[in-house]
Design a protein around this motif. Sequence first.
Motif, mmCIF file in Angstrom:
data_model
loop_
_atom_site.group_PDB
_atom_site.id
_atom_site.type_symbol
_atom_site.label_atom_id
_atom_site.label_comp_id
_atom_site.label_asym_id
_atom_site.label_seq_id
_atom_site.Cartn_x
_atom_site.Cartn_y
_atom_site.Cartn_z
ATOM 1 N N GLU A 173 -4.034 2.667 4.285
ATOM 2 C CA GLU A 173 -3.156 1.748 3.554
ATOM 3 C C GLU A 173 -2.878 0.455 4.318
ATOM 4 N N ASP A 174 -2.816 0.544 5.633
ATOM 5 C CA ASP A 174 -2.471 -0.648 6.403
ATOM 6 C C ASP A 174 -3.684 -1.494 6.778
ATOM 7 N N SER A 175 -4.868 -1.041 6.412
ATOM 8 C CA SER A 175 -6.063 -1.809 6.796
ATOM 9 C C SER A 175 -6.148 -3.113 6.005
ATOM 10 N N GLN A 227 -5.492 -3.756 1.890
ATOM 11 C CA GLN A 227 -4.486 -4.733 1.451
ATOM 12 C C GLN A 227 -5.123 -5.885 0.688
ATOM 13 N N LYS A 265 8.119 -10.132 4.785
ATOM 14 C CA LYS A 265 7.030 -9.161 4.781
ATOM 15 C C LYS A 265 6.199 -9.291 3.500
#
Lengths: 174, 523
Positions: free
Chosen positions: A125-127, A131, B77
């Motif tokens: 998910e954080d890649s 994103q 963010k």
Amino acid sequence: MTVQTKPKGMTRRQLLSRSVAMGAAFVAGPGFIAGSDAAWAMETTALQPASMATLIQMARDIYPHDRVGDEFYAAAVKAYDTEDAAPEIEAGIAALDAAARGKGHASYIETGWERDRVDILRGMEDSTFFQRIRGGLVTGLYNQKAVWPLFGYEGESFSQGGYIDHGFDDINWI
Amino acid sequence: MVAKYDLNDDTVVVVIGTGAGGGVLANELAQKGVKVVALEAGGRYLPEDYVNDEWDSFGQLAWLDARSTSGDWRVAKDFSGLPAWIVKAVGGTTTHWAGASLRFQAHEFKTKTTYGDVQGANLLDWPIDLAEMEPWYEKAETKLGVTRTGDREGLPGCNNYKVFEAGAKKLGYSEVHTGRMAINSVEYDGRSACQQTGFCFQGCKWGAKWSAAYTDIPRGEATGNLEVRERAHVLKIEHDASGKASGVLYADQDGNQHLQKARIVCVAGNSIESPRLLLNSASSMFPDGLANSSGQVGRNYMRHMTGSVYAVFDKPVRMWRGTTMAGIIQDESRHDPSRGFVGGYELETLALGLPFMAAFLDPGGWGREFTTALDSYENMAGMWIVGEDMPQETNRITLNHDLKDQYGLPAPNVHFDDHPNDKAMRAHAYKQGMAVYDAVGATRTFPTPPYPSTHNLGTNRMAENARDGVVNRWGQTHDIDNLFISDGSQFTTGAAENPTLTIVALAIRQADHIASEMGAGNL
Ligand SMILES: Cc1cc2nc3c(=O)[nH]c(=O)nc-3n(C[C@H](O)[C@H](O)[C@H](O)COP(=O)(O)OP(=O)(O)OC[C@H]3O[C@@H](n4cnc5c(N)ncnc54)[C@H](O)[C@@H]3O)c2cc1C
Ligand code: SF4
């Protein structure tokens, strides 16, 4: 979905019959991908058709709407099919397939249950890749005018004189 | 005849920015016979040009120059390059605004006195009060044609409002109505009545909503005293050897730079660009930026305590039909510390189209938790929360020397941390907002985080004493007599109400002051 190579001179029917079913679309040879029900078809120029098929599945798994057909997801990710974007996308798909294999599946697209695919996606998910695809879908999917009626959204009303005579206060259950 | 002034004409008043503050000021001065050059970074768009499509309109009108963010606010963010949602166009953000037009309450001009010391908050009383502002509010309401003021009737309630009103009444709220809106309920001032087209945020194609773009600007031009130069982006304010403002340097649409001389300079670029311009105008005489002897330029940035509540019902609402902001609950706007915070908030209905809902409902969200909400878009109702936030010295606009805009100037960084009072108020407002919808049978509710700032305030604040703020009671900078601030950055504190009526009232008042001081030979 089906992904397919497009040899010159073949009819659409021949293409479809030669194709390899993958999820809801099928790859029909280099440069060609179509819906399993033959309702839509798309040429790829820079991306491998199989990668495009995976990308479409990934798009649906990120924003699953069961009443929205694959063609809308395909249109939403079509913009990545360029010489500039392709290397990063291919690398992202390769990472996605590797993550799927790490969880005991043959590949991402051959992972049968949505919950298992979502589990794979959660892991990345954080890649940047995830994103980028997710962020692009927010406009790529929901800003398609053709998709709006599937959500009931009517969009502009100026051309019909506003909603003043078209139900702005027609709620009847409150 | 539209005026045309020479670059070397040093008798003109230069107004920077043509939004709620600058657009009104320019017209009011022109009406009084004052020669005005208004410089506007954006182009000119009129009702026939507005696009009733959320993203297309955003692309047409939004200010998209480089900006950065920092701090613990969620916008940093979710939208790190877009701290604020404001417009670059003749008429400024009054093309986008929803039209909610509320006066401040008396105590909101005197928060230091009323709230006492709030730790971490840089509270200060305004040097003016409600009694002094009342006649100016009345002029502003007449100019904007605000409903439910004077003898102007309210707007009819749309579907989104009806759900909201029913929930509010069930909960026992009593100050519930279709709002005081700068939107015509009947034809007024040569502008048509609202046709409930539902794209108020994208520019009203009927002209039913007030915007400086098609009212004050052309009227000012019609006097023959106002010249509006569009696509003229001001880079720097210059001063002479005595320290008085002498002119402004701007880039035209081709990037060519010009220096317009000036007798008086009025800055109205909204609360991020206005302090940035003062900081970017630093000189050997004013090394910390113009008008910054207090060190307060760029500080006390406020954006209102905001958030939204959306709810899904088992039957259709179709909230997108009708005015975007269609009603208000005012019961919570009072100051009542027993709720666990100082100041108050308003609840106002809000509708987003599907494309914006997808972007703003839960930024970053994905998967079925997110998509099942959108599947019920047709059955959704929504409201926006707007409450007073605490001014904090550390919430500020600074120059980001690592990020440059298209002219090579340092971009603004917007730093914001929520104050504990903001958080307590937001938690209360979410609870009440969800209760409103639960009272009429919501099957699911969504406490939605703040969007990029639409209300940007306080970064050149008004203070009685020169050491506490940037401008005096007239919006005149304490340090430089012929330099004025004419937009929302003057706000000492933010109040619970949407800011534009107060910005407009202050601009009308400032024009009156400047014209009479010019007449008296003091300026
Ligand atoms: C979606 C939305 C809804 C809103 N709804 C409401 C509402 O219902 N009620 C309410 O009270 N308020 C509302 N607002 C807020 C309202 O629009 C602003 O408070 C108001 O317009 C601010 O006025 P201003 O004069 O400070 O700045 P603006 O109106 O933003 O005008 C500033 C102008 O200055 C120009 N400018 C900036 N820098 C330069 C430069 N260097 N050179 C030349 N020109 C420059 C900009 O291009 C712009 O045109 C809303 C805002 C948004 C975005
Ligand atoms: S709803 Fe009314 S005010 Fe809003 S854009 Fe439509 S006509 Fe204009």
